[in-house]
Design an enzyme around this catalytic site. Structure first.
Site, PDB file in Angstrom:
ATOM      1  N   ASP A  75       0.863  -1.179   0.000  1.00 51.80           N
ATOM      2  CA  ASP A  75       0.000   0.000   0.000  1.00 51.80           C
ATOM      3  C   ASP A  75       0.906   1.239   0.000  1.00 51.80           C
ATOM      4  OD1 ASP A  75      -2.325   1.619   0.337  1.00 51.80           O
ATOM      5  OD2 ASP A  75      -1.909   1.714   2.478  1.00 51.80           O
ATOM      6  N   PHE A 126     -18.181  11.022   5.422  1.00 46.54           N
ATOM      7  CA  PHE A 126     -17.402  10.465   4.312  1.00 46.54           C
ATOM      8  C   PHE A 126     -17.488   8.943   4.339  1.00 46.54           C
ATOM      9  CE2 PHE A 126     -13.588   8.458   2.720  1.00 46.54           C
ATOM     10  CZ  PHE A 126     -13.381   9.078   1.505  1.00 46.54           C
ATOM     11  N   ASP A 158      -1.440  -0.896   5.993  1.00 50.31           N
ATOM     12  CA  ASP A 158      -1.681  -0.391   7.348  1.00 50.31           C
ATOM     13  C   ASP A 158      -3.139  -0.076   7.633  1.00 50.31           C
ATOM     14  OD1 ASP A 158      -1.618   3.141   7.446  1.00 50.31           O
ATOM     15  OD2 ASP A 158      -1.786   1.923   5.645  1.00 50.31           O
ATOM     16  N   THR A 167      -0.269   4.947   1.272  1.00 50.69           N
ATOM     17  CA  THR A 167      -0.513   5.840   2.402  1.00 50.69           C
ATOM     18  C   THR A 167      -0.410   5.092   3.728  1.00 50.69           C
ATOM     19  OG1 THR A 167      -2.018   7.115   1.008  1.00 50.69           O
ATOM     20  CG2 THR A 167      -2.141   7.483   3.385  1.00 50.69           C
ATOM     21  N   LYS A 185     -16.943   9.055  -1.465  1.00 52.57           N
ATOM     22  CA  LYS A 185     -15.673   9.786  -1.559  1.00 52.57           C
ATOM     23  C   LYS A 185     -15.846  11.293  -1.317  1.00 52.57           C
ATOM     24  CE  LYS A 185     -13.530   6.463  -4.685  1.00 52.57           C
ATOM     25  NZ  LYS A 185     -12.843   6.224  -5.963  1.00 52.57           N
ATOM     26  N   LYS A 218     -16.722  18.728   0.721  1.00 48.39           N
ATOM     27  CA  LYS A 218     -15.368  18.500   0.199  1.00 48.39           C
ATOM     28  C   LYS A 218     -15.263  17.036  -0.188  1.00 48.39           C
ATOM     29  CE  LYS A 218     -12.838  17.393   4.485  1.00 48.39           C
ATOM     30  NZ  LYS A 218     -13.814  17.615   5.552  1.00 48.39           N
ATOM     31  N   SER A 270     -16.153   5.379   1.649  1.00 46.50           N
ATOM     32  CA  SER A 270     -15.328   5.025   0.495  1.00 46.50           C
ATOM     33  C   SER A 270     -16.121   4.960  -0.799  1.00 46.50           C
ATOM     34  CB  SER A 270     -14.644   3.670   0.746  1.00 46.50           C
ATOM     35  OG  SER A 270     -15.612   2.679   1.014  1.00 46.50           O
TER      36      SER A 270
END
Length: 1151
Positions: free
Chosen positions: A503, A640, A882, A505, A645, A664, A642
């Site tokens: 991954d 928010f 992570d 991030t 988004k 946002k 997934s």
């Protein structure tokens, strides 16, 4: 299946308008509908009755159903498809069920949604075919008994009656993680052990000794080794299960105050409908709906690290309808409707009703899931809605897949060869004897028993114990602190990794976000120009109190316009988030689900506008320059996720009485929501090339009338128990998500982790192909890949993006087929196309590339890539991540590594190995992986050599005894040889290493040799077979030469051959050790001394008088010299002519 009961013949008994008569005529029975029945009834509609069943006629606390047109039940099965089509336009009400009936009239239905009718002519009969039988006693008079289950349907809960009358309807809350009980422990464990070929083989051998014709030597010779293996395994399992039971007992006996029962009861006795009081620090014992909080705002914080691995606190709010009710009202005047149990911890549908009239929707924000912890001070009152295995925590607890290491598979293949050798040798010896009698098959079986040591029963125990040693060494390595081994069965695979899927991030980067840039279309501000932004923010309060034209701050026309734009941007950033300030020990901390949001809040604080206070109803900002606060009423928050988004919020400016919708999100979704512009796409790409994570910021002013219309429709949608999320999303899109004013773009920097560049370079030099799979943008992924040295300077990057047609996908592969040194950069959309249409062709090419970077990947795509690489190449794949979105990928890998990061512990808990930094992976693979693989390979071959050499001695003795299947070593000698006399020195090889730790990082190329599997291969195996054949023949032939085969000399021959066998094994271990340590030396000396001390007690097997003569020691010395010296010489010559790489490195590094 028996026919269902006839409703028509008993409709007067079932549905009588007189409730008293109804109660007397119908016995207690439950009608539970399972998921399949729900699905079948989804298409049912009643043609002539728009309201088939209604809930009314309350008598005291008892409610019953009235069937207005009972005959319609009989007409269900007779409706044709035409009649269904006619009724499809008729509004129908869903069938409702009621959980408040007493035990005498407990007839219930689940909700059945109106949907397009089925074309079946007998749909009701099909629906009833899914019913199950539960109460044979009460249904016997209606024909066949019917059982229905409430576990997987919507449930209506009444705190005053559900725990009493429905106590057996829902599952128990008792926690049980134990694998065995007193009855099942032995049979289950025996089955688990004897399903392995090794153990079953030795069981058959041991049992064969009960047959007189097959009996060879003492029964203990065959029972004791097997019993030792089983005892070790059973002891380990028993200890683990006792510990599990102890933990279960502690959890089950935790006391909770139950308001509905007015006493404290253990967690295991909680029932659905119980109202319980939970205090700070208490573990949540079941899935609860939060009704009241000691905080006036109804807010409570929970810790969910043991549920989802995330370390940040989660905000939960009490239902507004129940927050201020008395305990008596909570018990007697509310009901809760909850959706069926499901796995998702981020989803919950329900509603709470007060006095059968006023209702409020319930969502995941009103829940306290089991195994979380109440973090906020004070207490809360909540209602139990799911218990036991129906809780989210239990439904998400899956039995981890048992992973089998590559080394074990290789050993299993070799063992099959050994088994074939045993059969071949047995048949060969009988054939040499000429099949001279009619019982030749018995001789074959006796030889099979004699040569059973060739397949060593102790091999499995030795390898399992070795894995425990490796795990201990990894966890106590000070260079990689806090490393945890969660799967101890595959440490050798750490030394065989060829593909690393990572991954981005939080794995390659720190996940420590800092807002570095904001872009407003015509101008951008960075961390170097924050003072300009601060100046604009200073005018914020004055421009709100007075008009900007009357402000004391003198600004030019251009600066006035820019001041407005910056002010609006900063103000929206300070409001549009889910961050909550908390104080622990007078220290301010921010709690949020995303580090991006915390970075944004800290940025607004740095320019003079800080988050001062927030609860579920309001947010207050502190204008640091003036010391004044800006107060906003929070009207609605759209969190928010997934899928969407994006996140949004509706607030009312309390000073100006203005309504604002602020939002946002990712550029891919926000570009369709904001007003058209000519700069967003370009600037998003520019920021991504700088390695920044981007968010698009927009807002929209609402008039009060529009907001009220939205709120009404949104509330109606939120009360729906069918497709609630879809209906709510449609309302948001209709009123809010279009034509937003584009305020600007934020760029958040996520720095690389410590030593990522050097670690990646080391791993690539070790021959590991590294893939980066991320959900981030293409430009950001490219920038991070270059800075992390995934892409070498000057290396060509072949980019495949936005491929939507299969033919386009295939054409993209042509270049990569030619240039195998290129790096591939591909987006999730294109990757999905390849996975769907050209999986074989795509992976045939890309598995040979040095680096692959996949962007905009979904968690499922990450997992699919890992699975396909494993399937296509057969190589070992390691996945590291992570976050929760990496769990699927980690679980699909041969070796899963989780990093404990700021996103929590979810990946760490799901992984085989848990580390704290990416750079620790080099130590894990290059050092511990190397040692684990090489040690286990040598250990396995030594254990097999130990069994082979004694079998060769037996074969030589049988040949010299005219092919008679007579045991050479019996009783304790067989048991002691594999345990007390050789086990410790052989096992001490697990502490050996062939190279210094520092050299593994200086010469990472050494790791590449491990992936070729040379340490344990068919070649090395046959070398050890030849070695065993030579040494076993020498020991037995010379022992017989120095004595004889006569009965009087048999004990002399056994004495010298067995002693030579033991000492030979000790010397062989010493010759194979690369790096001596105290433990190895002690085991060698102690084992030899133990054998010497035990000899006087072996008079039944040895001629003790002969063992004191010079002839005995002279003969022993000759045997050992002939057995060992040629082997040592050959090894030294080969090493001189063909020195291994590690020897070259070690010699070069030694001053």
């Amino acid at each position: 299946m028996p026919n269902p009961p006839s409703f028509k013949s008993h409709k007067q008994n079932l549905f009588n308008s007189n409730n008293n008569q109804h109660a007397n005529s119908v016995d207690s029975f439950d009608l539970h509908l399972d998921d399949s029945f729900d699905a079948a009834l989804d298409s049912l509609q009643i043609n002539n009755n728009p309201e088939p069943l209604s809930k009314h006629n309350t008598v005291g606390d008892r409610e019953s159903f009235e069937m207005r047109t009972v005959d319609d039940l009989d007409n269900f099965s007779n409706h044709s498809s035409d009649s269904h089509r006619k009724s499809s336009n008729t509004d129908t009400h869903p069938l409702m069920y009621d959980n408040r009936l007493s035990q005498d009239d407990n007839f219930k239905f689940t909700n059945i949604a109106s949907s397009p009718p089925s074309s079946s002519n007998n749909i009701f009969s099909k629906a009833l075919s899914y019913l199950k039988v539960s109460n044979t006693k009460n249904w016997s008079k209606f024909g066949s008994p019917i059982e229905l289950s409430d576990q997987h349907i919507e449930r209506e809960i009444h705190p005053d009656t559900t725990p009493v009358y429905d106590r057996n309807r829902y599952v128990s809350n008792e926690l049980s993680n134990a694998k065995y009980n007193a009855v099942t422990f032995v049979p289950t464990l025996l089955y688990e052990q004897f399903k392995f070929f090794y153990n079953l083989y030795f069981l058959v051998v041991a049992l064969s000794q009960a047959v007189p014709a097959l009996r060879i030597g003492y029964l203990s010779s065959y029972i004791v080794p097997l019993a030792f293996v089983l005892t070790v395994t059973m002891a380990k399992e028993a200890i683990d299960d006792i510990q599990r039971r102890r933990r279960d007992r502690e959890s089950n006996n935790e006391l909770y105050h139950v308001i509905t029962r007015n006493r404290s009861i253990p967690s295991k006795d909680l029932k659905v409908g119980d109202l319980i009081k939970v205090h700070k620090g208490d573990r949540i014992p079941a899935d609860l709906v939060l009704l009241q909080s000691s905080e006036p705002s109804g807010e409570s914080f929970i810790k969910t690290d043991q549920l989802d691995g995330e370390t940040d606190w989660k905000l939960r709010v009490a239902c507004p309808l129940t927050q201020n009710l008395s305990e008596n009202d909570l018990i007697n005047r509310i009901s809760i409707t909850a959706s069926a149990p499901e796995k998702s911890i981020h989803k919950f549908l329900g509603k709470v009703t007060y006095k059968d009239s006023t209702s409020n929707p319930l969502s995941v924000d009103n829940t306290l899931w089991a195994n979380t912890v109440l973090a906020s001070s004070g207490f809360c009152i909540a209602c139990v809605v799911y218990t036991g295995r129906d809780t989210r925590q239990a439904m998400n607890t899956t039995t981890a897949k048992v992973k089998t290491g590559l080394l074990e598979l290789e050993i299993n293949s070799i063992s099959k060869i050994l088994c074939a050798c045993v059969f071949a040798l047995s048949i060969l010896l009988v054939a040499f004897a000429g099949f001279h009698n009619d019982d030749w098959y018995i001789d074959i079986l006796r030889y099979l028993i004699l040569f059973s040591t060739i397949i060593p029963v102790s091999l499995r125990v030795n390898l399992d114990l070795a894995k425990s040693v490796y795990a201990h060494q990894i966890e106590h390595d000070k260079t990689i602190p806090e490393t945890i081994v969660r799967t101890s069965t595959i440490p050798e695979d750490l030394g065989r990794i060829e593909y690393l899927l990572s991954d981005k991030t939080g794995t390659l980067t720190q996940n420590d976000m800092q807002l570095k840039k904001i872009h407003l279309g015509t101008v951008s501000y960075t961390s170097e120009t924050l003072d300009i932004v601060s100046d604009y923010v200073q005018s914020l309060v004055s421009s709100k109190n007075d008009s900007l034209n009357n402000s004391k701050v003198a600004l030019s026309t251009t600066r006035k316009d820019m001041s407005f734009r910056v002010r609006d941007m900063i103000l929206t950033l300070a409001i549009c988030h889910n961050v909550t300030p908390t104080f622990e020990d007078d220290e301010l901390t921010y709690q949020a689900a995303s580090p991006d949001e915390i970075a944004i809040v800290k940025f607004t604080e740095s320019v003079g506008l800080s988050l001062f206070k927030r609860d579920r109803h309001s947010i207050s900002l502190l204008h640091e320059h003036s010391g004044k606060t800006l107060n906003y009423e929070i009207l609605q928050v759209f969190p928010f996720n997934s899928d969407s988004k994006r996140m949004g919020i509706i607030v009312r400016d309390e000073q100006l009485d203005e309504y604002w919708f602020m939002q946002k999100g990712a550029d891919t979704v926000m570009s369709k929501i904001v007003e058209s512009n000519d700069w967003l796409e370009e600037e998003t790409g520019n920021m991504a090339r700088e390695g920044l994570r981007t968010l698009v910021i927009g807002r929209k002013k609402l008039n009060k009338k529009i907001y009220e219309q939205f709120q009404k429709e949104y509330n109606d949608a939120s009360l729906s128990m069918l497709n609630r999320d879809q209906q709510m999303s449609q309302v948001i899109t209709k009123y809010l998500e279009h034509d937003l004013e584009l305020l600007g773009l934020t760029g958040v920097e996520d720095k690389l982790q410590k030593d990522v560049k050097s670690s990646i370079e080391l791993l690539r030099n070790a021959g590991i192909k590294i893939w980066m799979l991320t959900g981030d943008k293409v430009e950001t992924a490219r920038c991070v890949s270059i800075s992390a040295k995934l892409i070498s300077r000057g290396q060509y990057v072949h980019t495949i993006t936005k491929v939507t047609r299969p033919e386009g996908a295939f054409n993209q592969l042509e270049y990569l087929k030619i240039n195998r040194n290129a790096c591939l950069l591909i987006d999730g959309e294109s990757l999905g196309m390849f996975l769907k249409h050209y999986e074989q062709e795509f992976f045939d090419v890309v598995v040979h590339l040095p680096t692959v970077i996949a962007c905009r990947c979904t968690p499922q795509q990450k997992a699919d890539v890992a699975l396909v690489i494993r399937k296509m190449t057969g190589k070992r794949v390691c996945c590291i991540g992570d976050g929760g979105n990496d769990v699927s990928m980690i679980q699909c890998a041969d070796v899963g590594v989780g990093i404990v990061g700021k996103e929590g512990k979810q990946a760490s808990l799901a992984a085989d190995f848990s580390i704290t930094q990416f750079c620790h992976l080099t130590e894990l693979l290059l050092w511990h992986g190397r040692n684990s693989y090489k040690r286990s390979a040598k250990l396995a071959q030594f254990v097999m050599h130990r069994g082979l050499i004694i079998a060769i001695c037996q074969a030589v003795y049988s040949i010299c005894s005219l092919f008679e299947p007579i045991a050479l070593y019996q009783g304790w000698l067989m048991v002691g040889y594999a345990t007390c006399y050789t086990m410790a020195p052989v096992f001490s090889l697990t502490l050996d290493h062939d190279i210094e730790e520092s050299l593994t990082k200086i010469y990472p190329e050494l790791y590449k040799e491990l992936t070729e599997g040379k340490s344990l291969s068919y070649k090395t195996f046959f070398v050890w077979v030849l070695l065993s054949l030579f040494q076993g023949s020498v020991i037995q032939l010379f022992s017989q030469a120095f004595t004889s085969l006569l009965d009087t000399d048999f004990t002399r021959m056994v004495a010298i051959s067995f002693t030579a066998l033991v000492v030979n094994e000790l010397i062989m271990v010493a010759l194979e050790i690369y790096t001596w340590n105290k433990t190895m030396l002690v085991t060698e000396i102690a084992t030899l001394l133990f054998y010497i001390v035990s000899v006087p007690f072996l008079g039944d097997y040895f001629d003790l008088g002969y063992m004191t003569t010079v002839n005995y020691y002279a003969g022993l010395l000759v045997i050992l010299l002939i057995s060992i010296f040629p082997v040592w010489t050959a090894k030294a010559i080969y090493r001189r002519l063909h020195p291994p790489s590690y020897a070259k490195v070690q010699e070069f590094a030694t001053p």
